[in-house]
Design an enzyme around this catalytic site. Structure first.
Site, mmCIF file in Angstrom:
data_model
loop_
_atom_site.group_PDB
_atom_site.id
_atom_site.type_symbol
_atom_site.label_atom_id
_atom_site.label_comp_id
_atom_site.label_asym_id
_atom_site.label_seq_id
_atom_site.Cartn_x
_atom_site.Cartn_y
_atom_site.Cartn_z
ATOM 1 N N ASN A 190 -41.103 26.369 54.493
ATOM 2 C CA ASN A 190 -42.367 26.799 53.653
ATOM 3 C C ASN A 190 -43.217 25.692 53.119
ATOM 4 O O ASN A 190 -44.282 25.966 52.869
ATOM 5 C CB ASN A 190 -41.869 27.804 52.762
ATOM 6 C CG ASN A 190 -42.916 28.520 52.110
ATOM 7 O OD1 ASN A 190 -43.672 29.251 52.430
ATOM 8 N ND2 ASN A 190 -43.144 28.086 50.805
ATOM 9 N N GLN A 215 -44.658 21.588 45.098
ATOM 10 C CA GLN A 215 -43.999 21.776 46.366
ATOM 11 C C GLN A 215 -45.357 22.689 47.319
ATOM 12 O O GLN A 215 -45.170 24.131 47.187
ATOM 13 C CB GLN A 215 -42.904 22.867 46.343
ATOM 14 C CG GLN A 215 -41.541 21.869 45.765
ATOM 15 C CD GLN A 215 -40.337 22.956 45.738
ATOM 16 O OE1 GLN A 215 -40.524 24.135 45.217
ATOM 17 N NE2 GLN A 215 -39.315 22.374 45.885
ATOM 18 N N ASP A 222 -34.727 28.010 54.793
ATOM 19 C CA ASP A 222 -35.054 28.273 53.532
ATOM 20 C C ASP A 222 -36.295 29.082 53.351
ATOM 21 O O ASP A 222 -37.429 28.625 53.978
ATOM 22 C CB ASP A 222 -35.118 26.876 52.817
ATOM 23 C CG ASP A 222 -35.344 26.903 51.204
ATOM 24 O OD1 ASP A 222 -34.247 27.568 50.479
ATOM 25 O OD2 ASP A 222 -36.317 26.734 50.935
ATOM 26 N N GLU A 231 -32.709 32.628 55.138
ATOM 27 C CA GLU A 231 -32.673 32.953 53.846
ATOM 28 C C GLU A 231 -33.877 33.488 53.023
ATOM 29 O O GLU A 231 -34.999 33.395 53.123
ATOM 30 C CB GLU A 231 -32.428 31.636 52.813
ATOM 31 C CG GLU A 231 -32.247 31.855 51.332
ATOM 32 C CD GLU A 231 -33.196 31.139 50.297
ATOM 33 O OE1 GLU A 231 -33.104 31.118 49.276
ATOM 34 O OE2 GLU A 231 -34.227 30.730 50.764
ATOM 35 N N ASP A 263 -27.737 27.937 43.835
ATOM 36 C CA ASP A 263 -28.647 28.671 43.130
ATOM 37 C C ASP A 263 -27.838 29.461 41.982
ATOM 38 O O ASP A 263 -26.863 29.586 41.955
ATOM 39 C CB ASP A 263 -29.528 29.504 44.006
ATOM 40 C CG ASP A 263 -30.462 28.738 44.755
ATOM 41 O OD1 ASP A 263 -30.791 27.637 44.431
ATOM 42 O OD2 ASP A 263 -31.022 28.907 45.981
#
Length: 596
Positions: free
Chosen positions: A144, A210, A242, A284, A352
């Site tokens: 992503n 990011q 992810d 995910e 996480d």
């Protein structure tokens, strides 16, 4: 599984030497596993459905060169331990060059190894030797977004008309996609950030460092495919994809789970199936099950092999405080059926926070009250604690939680250190409190490294009851009744019962709501799982439709239980937080032997 009187094993434990035959229990010292040649993914394309995965953080597992940071060579040196434990696959989070502003999920180079972990030769050796021991390797692929230090982003911001100018989502004004939620609400106040160099805003669904890739650009899609090809050529067995719900944006939507996202994942799956058959894609997607199931795709256009089942995890923890099976039953009732070849990924904890996005506000506040009464224990919309301290140091609760994880439908994902009940450090920043060094022994550096502990990438847990002197692998391995040996035995049993990975789930009626009972069943095996969610002993009558007269055997010891009555019921008594896995068969021992 309640032990006999005077047995030192804690309630819920199973004998250390589980036997495949009914009624004959050996007490010999277990031998090391002998692993046959590992089939390639193409030779065993369904391998993931019966696999137990183990998440291992490189920087915190084992330091081979005494610089204070774990590395590939360190992980390679611990492969024998992981094979002994009985895990089938390792999930290794990002190890690529990174500024480490988000634990490595801010990638600065997709096709290199961060030098702190070693080089490509170390990675290749790890893959080869893991396969020699029957262990597969799954790596993270963050599609992503990249780090703002990635050469693609630097080129994009410095040369808007160049080949990378359209690799990210740039706008003159932050006026689009305003219906998209902000994920990290504790650190970000917008999904747009202004870049002084380019003079435009760039889009990011996570941290501002990011930036999101622009998947509308065909060059981006091809670049990501080439990254997967690069690592698949090394022999890895799968990729954890992810944050995939956020690949595409569309104004007027929440910018999640959009049709073009599914189209691209389907393209990836087609490429993998054609070029690297049997290589697994793991989604995910922190979404409700009715949305997550779309990431399996269809028979005509499959997408991922495994999707994480996020909602079931908080229900397990809630059940242990509410002492009722209602929430777990509701979660399964809301879970859509799996398409052919699909598999859920289940877990108790990972690197996480324990996310509470999938629960109501009332449930969230209750969870905070039970498990995170101090603000430092919380992160974003979740709880940053490890499993053992989360469950108040109660081994009975930890064992029951693992029994549920290992018997629920799906492929379980274990988290490094939970096998010995490691603690956490809530005073470390971000989610680092659950990412501290593995505790191998009671030495000053916990056997993790010979470097000065003050030079460790993250500090050791120093709390007395969870410090290395109290909790470590060496002590657990030599103590027969330890948590580590108990879990190893559980994995032994699960390996003998592939029905846990591939069988159906049937929830059963019980006379006590605190007792959760269900069948796992396929054409060869049937297992009755009975779990007491209460802090007190319970006895329940369980309905087993169509099984009047069938026989019950403990899967670990082989001991026979009372038969199912002709009225298709059986009474089971369990100690507090106790459980049983019972082999259900209409053949008795003598008939079994006659048919062999």
């Amino acid at each position: 599984m309640t032990p006999p009187p005077n047995d030192p094993t804690p309630t819920g434990a199973i004998p250390l030497i589980p036997q495949p035959d009914h009624g004959h229990v050996s007490h010999e010292v277990p031998k090391e596993r002998v692993v046959a040649k590992l089939p390639t993914p193409a030779e065993d394309p369904q391998w993931y459905r019966t696999a137990v995965f183990y998440e291992v953080l490189l920087h915190s597992f084992f330091d081979s060169n005494d610089d204070g940071t774990g590395d590939f060579e360190g992980l390679r040196q611990k492969l024998d331990y992981l094979a002994w434990l009985g895990v089938d696959a390792l999930w290794i989070p990002p190890f690529y060059p990174s500024p480490m502003a988000d634990g490595g999920y801010d990638i600065a180079d997709y096709t290199s190894v961060d030098p702190r972990y070693g080089g490509m030769e170390d990675f290749n050796r790890l893959v080869e030797e893991a396969h020699d021991r029957g262990i597969r390797i799954v790596i993270d692929m963050v599609m992503n977004h990249t780090s703002d230090q990635h050469p693609w982003f630097q080129a994009s911001r410095n040369d808007p008309t160049g080949p990378y100018g359209d690799f990210y989502v740039w706008r003159d004004r932050p006026s689009e996609y305003l219906d998209a939620r902000i994920i990290f609400i504790d650190t970000e106040d917008s999904n747009w950030s202004y870049d002084e160099v380019r003079g435009q805003y760039y889009w990011h669904r996570f941290f501002s460092h990011q930036p999101d890739l622009n998947f509308e650009n065909p060059a981006v899609r091809e670049a990501i495919k080439n990254v997967l090809r690069y690592w698949a050529d090394t022999g890895v067995d799968g990729f954890r994809l992810d944050a995939i719900p956020y690949l595409y944006e569309q104004d007027g939507t929440n910018c999640e789970n959009l049709p073009p996202t599914h189209d691209f994942i389907s393209e990836l799956r087609q490429m993998v199936d054609e070029e690297y058959p049997g290589t697994v894609l793991i989604a995910e997607a922190n979404q409700p099950p009715h949305e997550v199931v779309a990431y399996f795709g269809t028979d005509a256009e499959p997408e991922c092999h495994i999707c994480f089942h996020f909602p079931i995890m908080p229900k397990i923890f809630a059940a242990l405080r509410e002492e009722t099976s209602r929430g777990v039953r509701e979660a399964f009732a809301a879970t859509p059926p799996l398409p052919k070849g699909g598999q859920w990924g289940t877990f108790l904890r990972n690197h996480d926070e324990l996310t509470l996005e999938m629960v109501t506000e009332e449930e969230r506040q209750a969870m905070y009250g039970w498990y995170a009464p101090e603000p430092r224990m919380r992160s974003n919309v979740g709880i940053r604690r490890r499993l053992m301290p989360l469950l108040r140091g109660s081994r009975r609760e930890v064992e029951l939680a693992h029994a549920l994880l290992l018997s629920f439908p799906g492929s379980p994902f274990l988290y490094y250190g939970d096998e010995i009940g490691m603690g956490d450090d809530i005073w470390l920043d971000d989610r680092n409190g659950v990412r501290t060094p593995m505790q191998w022994d009671s030495s000053e550096g916990a056997g993790f490294s010979k470097a000065d502990p003050k030079d460790f990438y993250l500090p050791l847990v120093s709390s007395g009851s969870y410090a290395p002197a109290a909790v470590n692998v060496a002590e657990h391995r030599k103590r027969p009744t330890s948590m580590l040996n108990w879990l190893r035995s559980m994995l032994e049993v699960r390996k003998r019962y592939p029905v846990f990975g591939i069988g159906s789930l049937t929830l059963l009626s019980t006379s006590d709501d605190a007792v959760l009972a269900f069948l796992r069943r396929d054409e060869r095996q049937t297992v009755l799982c009975v779990n007491n969610l209460s802090t007190t002993s319970r006895s329940a009558t369980i309905q087993l439709p169509g099984m009047g007269g069938w026989h019950l055997y403990d899967t670990a010891s082989g001991n026979r239980f009372p038969d199912v009555r002709e009225d298709e019921t059986v009474d089971i008594t369990l100690g507090r937080h106790g459980f049983y896995w019972l082999d259900v068969t209409f053949l008795d021992n003598e008939e079994d032997e006659d048919n062999q």
